[in-house]
Design an enzyme around this catalytic site. Structure first.
Site, PDB file in Angstrom:
ATOM      1  N   ALA A  24      57.219  38.294  64.080  1.00 41.08           N
ATOM      2  CA  ALA A  24      58.525  37.712  64.384  1.00 41.08           C
ATOM      3  C   ALA A  24      59.188  38.343  65.596  1.00 41.08           C
ATOM      4  O   ALA A  24      59.945  37.681  66.320  1.00 41.08           O
ATOM      5  CB  ALA A  24      59.441  37.844  63.168  1.00 41.08           C
ATOM      6  N   PHE A  35      62.748  38.699  60.197  1.00 44.13           N
ATOM      7  CA  PHE A  35      63.031  38.742  58.773  1.00 44.13           C
ATOM      8  C   PHE A  35      63.475  40.118  58.281  1.00 44.13           C
ATOM      9  O   PHE A  35      64.412  40.226  57.511  1.00 44.13           O
ATOM     10  CB  PHE A  35      61.784  38.306  57.978  1.00 44.13           C
ATOM     11  CG  PHE A  35      61.489  36.839  58.100  1.00 44.13           C
ATOM     12  CD1 PHE A  35      61.949  35.945  57.150  1.00 44.13           C
ATOM     13  CD2 PHE A  35      60.767  36.342  59.167  1.00 44.13           C
ATOM     14  CE1 PHE A  35      61.694  34.588  57.250  1.00 44.13           C
ATOM     15  CE2 PHE A  35      60.504  34.990  59.283  1.00 44.13           C
ATOM     16  CZ  PHE A  35      60.969  34.108  58.325  1.00 44.13           C
ATOM     17  N   ARG A  36      62.824  41.180  58.767  1.00 44.56           N
ATOM     18  CA  ARG A  36      63.004  42.468  58.115  1.00 44.56           C
ATOM     19  C   ARG A  36      63.810  43.505  58.895  1.00 44.56           C
ATOM     20  O   ARG A  36      64.026  44.596  58.412  1.00 44.56           O
ATOM     21  CB  ARG A  36      61.620  43.046  57.746  1.00 44.56           C
ATOM     22  CG  ARG A  36      60.988  42.263  56.607  1.00 44.56           C
ATOM     23  CD  ARG A  36      59.552  42.644  56.351  1.00 44.56           C
ATOM     24  NE  ARG A  36      59.070  41.995  55.139  1.00 44.56           N
ATOM     25  CZ  ARG A  36      58.727  40.713  55.064  1.00 44.56           C
ATOM     26  NH1 ARG A  36      58.786  39.951  56.132  1.00 44.56           N
ATOM     27  NH2 ARG A  36      58.315  40.201  53.923  1.00 44.56           N
ATOM     28  N   ILE A 107      56.048  30.510  63.341  1.00 45.26           N
ATOM     29  CA  ILE A 107      55.877  29.088  63.087  1.00 45.26           C
ATOM     30  C   ILE A 107      56.641  28.237  64.105  1.00 45.26           C
ATOM     31  O   ILE A 107      56.850  27.047  63.895  1.00 45.26           O
ATOM     32  CB  ILE A 107      56.353  28.729  61.657  1.00 45.26           C
ATOM     33  CG1 ILE A 107      57.826  29.120  61.442  1.00 45.26           C
ATOM     34  CG2 ILE A 107      55.470  29.400  60.620  1.00 45.26           C
ATOM     35  CD1 ILE A 107      58.388  28.731  60.080  1.00 45.26           C
ATOM     36  N   ASP A 108      57.024  28.860  65.230  1.00 45.37           N
ATOM     37  CA  ASP A 108      57.922  28.196  66.180  1.00 45.37           C
ATOM     38  C   ASP A 108      57.229  27.425  67.290  1.00 45.37           C
ATOM     39  O   ASP A 108      57.873  26.670  68.027  1.00 45.37           O
ATOM     40  CB  ASP A 108      58.880  29.217  66.803  1.00 45.37           C
ATOM     41  CG  ASP A 108      58.160  30.459  67.337  1.00 45.37           C
ATOM     42  OD1 ASP A 108      57.174  30.300  68.079  1.00 45.37           O
ATOM     43  OD2 ASP A 108      58.597  31.582  67.019  1.00 45.37           O
ATOM     44  N   HIS A 123      50.669  31.046  59.700  1.00 45.04           N
ATOM     45  CA  HIS A 123      51.644  30.564  58.722  1.00 45.04           C
ATOM     46  C   HIS A 123      52.091  29.133  58.993  1.00 45.04           C
ATOM     47  O   HIS A 123      53.099  28.680  58.464  1.00 45.04           O
ATOM     48  CB  HIS A 123      52.857  31.504  58.689  1.00 45.04           C
ATOM     49  CG  HIS A 123      52.530  32.873  58.211  1.00 45.04           C
ATOM     50  ND1 HIS A 123      53.273  33.992  58.533  1.00 45.04           N
ATOM     51  CD2 HIS A 123      51.510  33.333  57.437  1.00 45.04           C
ATOM     52  CE1 HIS A 123      52.737  35.068  57.981  1.00 45.04           C
ATOM     53  NE2 HIS A 123      51.669  34.685  57.306  1.00 45.04           N
ATOM     54  N   CYS A 131      53.076  13.952  54.866  1.00 41.45           N
ATOM     55  CA  CYS A 131      53.598  13.157  53.767  1.00 41.45           C
ATOM     56  C   CYS A 131      52.897  13.554  52.473  1.00 41.45           C
ATOM     57  O   CYS A 131      51.660  13.612  52.415  1.00 41.45           O
ATOM     58  CB  CYS A 131      53.391  11.669  54.044  1.00 41.45           C
ATOM     59  SG  CYS A 131      53.934  10.603  52.675  1.00 41.45           S
ATOM     60  N   CYS A 134      50.943   9.907  51.329  1.00 40.00           N
ATOM     61  CA  CYS A 134      49.838   9.302  52.076  1.00 40.00           C
ATOM     62  C   CYS A 134      49.194  10.262  53.085  1.00 40.00           C
ATOM     63  O   CYS A 134      48.237   9.885  53.767  1.00 40.00           O
ATOM     64  CB  CYS A 134      50.314   8.049  52.808  1.00 40.00           C
ATOM     65  SG  CYS A 134      51.416   8.349  54.220  1.00 40.00           S
ATOM     66  N   CYS A 151      58.595   9.984  55.200  1.00 38.89           N
ATOM     67  CA  CYS A 151      57.457   9.489  55.968  1.00 38.89           C
ATOM     68  C   CYS A 151      57.780   8.141  56.623  1.00 38.89           C
ATOM     69  O   CYS A 151      58.225   7.214  55.933  1.00 38.89           O
ATOM     70  CB  CYS A 151      56.247   9.340  55.048  1.00 38.89           C
ATOM     71  SG  CYS A 151      54.786   8.632  55.843  1.00 38.89           S
TER      72      CYS A 151
END
Length: 242
Positions: A24, A35-36, A107-108, A123, A131, A134, A151
């Site tokens: 991060a 986060f930490r 995750i950016d 991650h 979805c 489907c 969706c």
């Protein structure tokens, strides 16, 4: 800057394969909270009265989808974020011919925005949504980042393609990450507390000659690295890679 910086630059210049494991701290300069740290999400009191680990869990997503997405859009997605010096230095090093694989816990999607091609998102990514009915794939740019997304094909619930607590890592991504870790002759770890497993455990697969850790704070695994630099990740990567 660390007194061994010239020595590290010489090692990287000769390296044939480099793997970078980032956390991060790589994205905080882009305005994305970690986060930490003392200012991180886990140390800021949740307005929902429950822990962030619970908020970001598999079971909470299905049991409280509306509250999950309220928190998710507010705290986990920043469409205005742009790559910083760390992302740019890594991408530029690859452009200049280095065989450099990035294993990111973030995750950016900022590594890809900077131009990096070989990126393993351990991650997942806030840029993708599947979805539940489907399995149609939607991209963040094609959905409304408010409320519960549906969706466009069948109206089913969209789930972020991110690894929530209580969920395993993607086996294919993990396998490729391990292979690159094993093949690399230089390992650079940056912007991570090395407290999150199984991502932190990937360093045990490194069989190369030189390991480098760059992090503002000490980590539980500092002693396992050949070089440790407690400094700004963007500044250090620019210095040693470019």
């Amino acid at each position: 800057m660390d007194s061994n910086i010239d020595e590290i630059k010489a090692i990287i210049k000769k390296a044939e394969r480099i793997v970078f494991l980032g956390g991060a701290g790589v994205s905080t300069a882009s305005g994305i909270p970690d986060f930490r740290s003392p200012q991180g999400l886990y140390n800021i009191r949740s307005k929902y009265g429950i822990s962030y680990e619970r908020m970001l869990s598999h079971s909470y997503f299905y049991d409280h989808t509306d509250t999950f997405y309220e928190f998710y859009w507010d705290s986990m997605v920043n469409v205005e974020a742009r790559p910083n010096d760390a992302h740019i230095a890594l991408a530029e090093s690859e452009k200049r011919g280095k065989n450099l694989a990035i294993l990111t816990q973030n995750i950016d999607g900022l590594h890809q925005d900077a131009g990096s091609k070989k990126v393993y998102e351990l991650h997942g990514s806030v840029r993708r949504y599947y979805c539940e009915d489907c399995m149609h794939l939607s991209k963040l740019k094609d959905i409304n980042p408010h409320g519960i997304p549906r969706c466009p094909k069948c109206g089913g619930l969209l789930k972020p393609d991110v690894v929530l607590y209580e969920e395993p890592l993607n086996e294919t991504v993990l396998t490729h990450a391990i292979i690159d870790m094993q093949l690399a002759d230089v390992l650079i770890v940056g912007g991570t507390s090395l407290n999150v497993y199984p991502a932190a455990g990937l360093i045990s697969y490194f069989e190369g000659s030189t390991s480098i850790l760059i992090n503002l704070e000490e980590t539980p695994l500092d002693r396992k690295f050949d070089y440790v630099i407690h400094d700004d990740i963007g500044r250090v990567l620019k210095e040693i890679l470019l």
